[in-house]
Design a protein around this motif. Structure first.
Motif, mmCIF file in Angstrom:
data_model
loop_
_atom_site.group_PDB
_atom_site.id
_atom_site.type_symbol
_atom_site.label_atom_id
_atom_site.label_comp_id
_atom_site.label_asym_id
_atom_site.label_seq_id
_atom_site.Cartn_x
_atom_site.Cartn_y
_atom_site.Cartn_z
ATOM 1 N N GLU A 141 0.824 -1.209 0.000
ATOM 2 C CA GLU A 141 0.000 0.000 0.000
ATOM 3 C C GLU A 141 0.858 1.259 0.000
ATOM 4 O O GLU A 141 0.552 2.227 -0.703
ATOM 5 C CB GLU A 141 -0.923 -0.004 1.219
ATOM 6 C CG GLU A 141 -2.038 -1.032 1.133
ATOM 7 C CD GLU A 141 -2.777 -1.237 2.434
ATOM 8 O OE1 GLU A 141 -3.933 -1.696 2.400
ATOM 9 O OE2 GLU A 141 -2.203 -0.939 3.504
ATOM 10 N N LEU A 142 1.923 1.238 0.773
ATOM 11 C CA LEU A 142 2.801 2.413 0.828
ATOM 12 C C LEU A 142 3.449 2.664 -0.524
ATOM 13 O O LEU A 142 3.452 3.799 -1.023
ATOM 14 C CB LEU A 142 3.885 2.211 1.896
ATOM 15 C CG LEU A 142 4.861 3.383 2.060
ATOM 16 C CD1 LEU A 142 4.165 4.565 2.718
ATOM 17 C CD2 LEU A 142 6.090 2.968 2.851
ATOM 18 N N LEU A 143 3.991 1.624 -1.129
ATOM 19 C CA LEU A 143 4.676 1.777 -2.413
ATOM 20 C C LEU A 143 3.718 2.203 -3.519
ATOM 21 O O LEU A 143 4.080 2.990 -4.397
ATOM 22 C CB LEU A 143 5.369 0.468 -2.786
ATOM 23 C CG LEU A 143 6.552 0.057 -1.895
ATOM 24 C CD1 LEU A 143 6.997 -1.362 -2.212
ATOM 25 C CD2 LEU A 143 7.718 1.027 -2.037
ATOM 26 N N GLU A 144 2.501 1.706 -3.474
ATOM 27 C CA GLU A 144 1.528 2.061 -4.508
ATOM 28 C C GLU A 144 0.953 3.458 -4.289
ATOM 29 O O GLU A 144 0.630 4.161 -5.252
ATOM 30 C CB GLU A 144 0.402 1.028 -4.525
ATOM 31 C CG GLU A 144 0.837 -0.324 -5.071
ATOM 32 C CD GLU A 144 -0.286 -1.350 -5.095
ATOM 33 O OE1 GLU A 144 -0.172 -2.325 -5.875
ATOM 34 O OE2 GLU A 144 -1.260 -1.190 -4.336
ATOM 35 N N THR A 145 0.831 3.874 -3.034
ATOM 36 C CA THR A 145 0.250 5.185 -2.737
ATOM 37 C C THR A 145 1.224 6.315 -3.027
ATOM 38 O O THR A 145 0.818 7.407 -3.451
ATOM 39 C CB THR A 145 -0.198 5.253 -1.265
ATOM 40 O OG1 THR A 145 -1.113 4.186 -0.998
ATOM 41 C CG2 THR A 145 -0.887 6.586 -0.949
ATOM 42 N N PHE A 146 2.519 6.066 -2.823
ATOM 43 C CA PHE A 146 3.529 7.115 -3.009
ATOM 44 C C PHE A 146 4.607 6.624 -3.983
ATOM 45 O O PHE A 146 5.754 6.359 -3.592
ATOM 46 C CB PHE A 146 4.159 7.493 -1.670
ATOM 47 C CG PHE A 146 3.160 7.923 -0.635
ATOM 48 C CD1 PHE A 146 2.605 9.191 -0.678
ATOM 49 C CD2 PHE A 146 2.762 7.057 0.374
ATOM 50 C CE1 PHE A 146 1.681 9.604 0.276
ATOM 51 C CE2 PHE A 146 1.840 7.450 1.329
ATOM 52 C CZ PHE A 146 1.287 8.723 1.271
ATOM 53 N N PRO A 147 4.261 6.504 -5.261
ATOM 54 C CA PRO A 147 5.186 5.904 -6.235
ATOM 55 C C PRO A 147 6.427 6.727 -6.532
ATOM 56 O O PRO A 147 7.378 6.205 -7.123
ATOM 57 C CB PRO A 147 4.313 5.766 -7.493
ATOM 58 C CG PRO A 147 3.258 6.812 -7.346
ATOM 59 C CD PRO A 147 2.975 6.879 -5.875
#
Length: 303
Positions: A141-147
């Motif tokens: 979720e973190l990687l996808e939310t803040f690419p």
């Protein structure tokens, strides 16, 4: 000249000869450049998302940190019972939630029933999230939310545990799937975990130093044989001081920089120290107070 003096001189001469010999043949290997470390100015990473401003490792914290312009985040990861990689520092849930359970014994769904903001005390001294539901966040979720953000990932599960044995391969597969290999740094206090991860990554991902790597680097720096030191990691995340090791030194930064290694100082929460460290050559700082670091970022962002 006494016998003891002669022996001391002989030992000194032998040591000097050894030093000269190793100096002549030693060829320290610099680390290869990594895309994630190609910044031309000091960088700021929010520690656990900015743990003094919002519940650590919560989406609230990450979103707030981004508002202050941080370059990315420093996060800790653990594996759940159903083998999801979540952002969590402790092995137990008790400190954050008031509920005493092991992270490894709970599924992601069970963890999300707990409130990780339960015990968060804000700067004003109250507990604003005590009656709200602040959920655990997955690394996905973190990687996808803040690419566009850098993510420094610290593996917390020990290599001799079931969870720790799975983590390096699961982490690599996730990073590869999300095409995030060029914007993360992977480390662990257990140097063995970074080694295991690199069996999959094959030096395609920046690696952070574990405890053993840091001790070896500092010992080499303070000895006469620093020229023999060959780093196997790209980033050294260090405090100002740890036990007898004082990392607060421009010479220490230069020692590592000459090997194309980068120094990040961790949990630096005042502007004076932040500014001094970046003037000394640090790659950047990791802070619980991205609001304070914003002033530092504004100074360099247009340089």
């Amino acid at each position: 000249m006494g016998k003891k003096t002669k022996i001391a001189l002989a030992i000194a001469a032998a040591s000097a000869a050894v030093w000269a010999g190793t100096k002549a043949v030693a060829k320290p290997q610099k680390r290869e450049d990594k895309d994630v470390l190609s910044f031309t100015r000091p960088i700021v990473l929010a520690h656990h998302g900015g743990a003094h401003l919002a519940p650590e490792h919560s989406m609230l914290a990450f979103e707030k940190a981004v508002q202050y312009g941080v370059d990315g985040f420093k996060v800790d990861v653990r594996l759940t019972k159903d083998e999801e990689i979540i952002l969590f520092h402790d092995a137990s849930t008790e400190r954050l939630t008031g509920v005493s359970s092991s992270v490894k014994d709970l599924t992601l769904a069970e963890l999300r029933e707990l409130n990780i903001g339960e015990n968060f005390e804000c700067l004003e001294g109250n507990y604003p999230y005590k009656n709200e539901q602040v959920e655990v966040v997955t690394l996905r979720e973190l990687l996808e939310t803040f690419p566009e953000k850098v993510v420094y990932i610290d593996i917390k599960d020990a290599p001799d545990t079931y969870e720790g044995s799975l983590m390096p391969s699961k982490l690599w597969r996730l990073l590869e799937e999300l095409q995030a290999t060029n914007r993360v740094i992977v480390s662990s206090n257990y140097s063995e975990q970074a080694d295991r991860f690199n069996l999959y990554a094959q030096n395609r991902v920046a690696l952070g130093a574990g405890d053993a790597d840091i001790t070896k680097a500092y010992t080499s720096f303070t000895s006469q044989f620093g020229h023999l030191f060959n780093p196997k990691v790209d980033v050294f995340e260090v405090p100002l001081k740890s036990n007898v090791m004082n990392f607060d030194s421009p010479k220490f930064i230069k020692f590592l920089s000459d090997l194309n290694c980068h120094v990040l100082y961790t949990e630096i929460n005042d502007l004076v120290t932040m500014s001094r460290l970046v003037r000394s050559g640090a790659t950047g700082i990791i802070t619980d107070r991205p609001d304070i670091a914003e002033t530092l970022l504004k100074k360099y962002v247009n340089v």
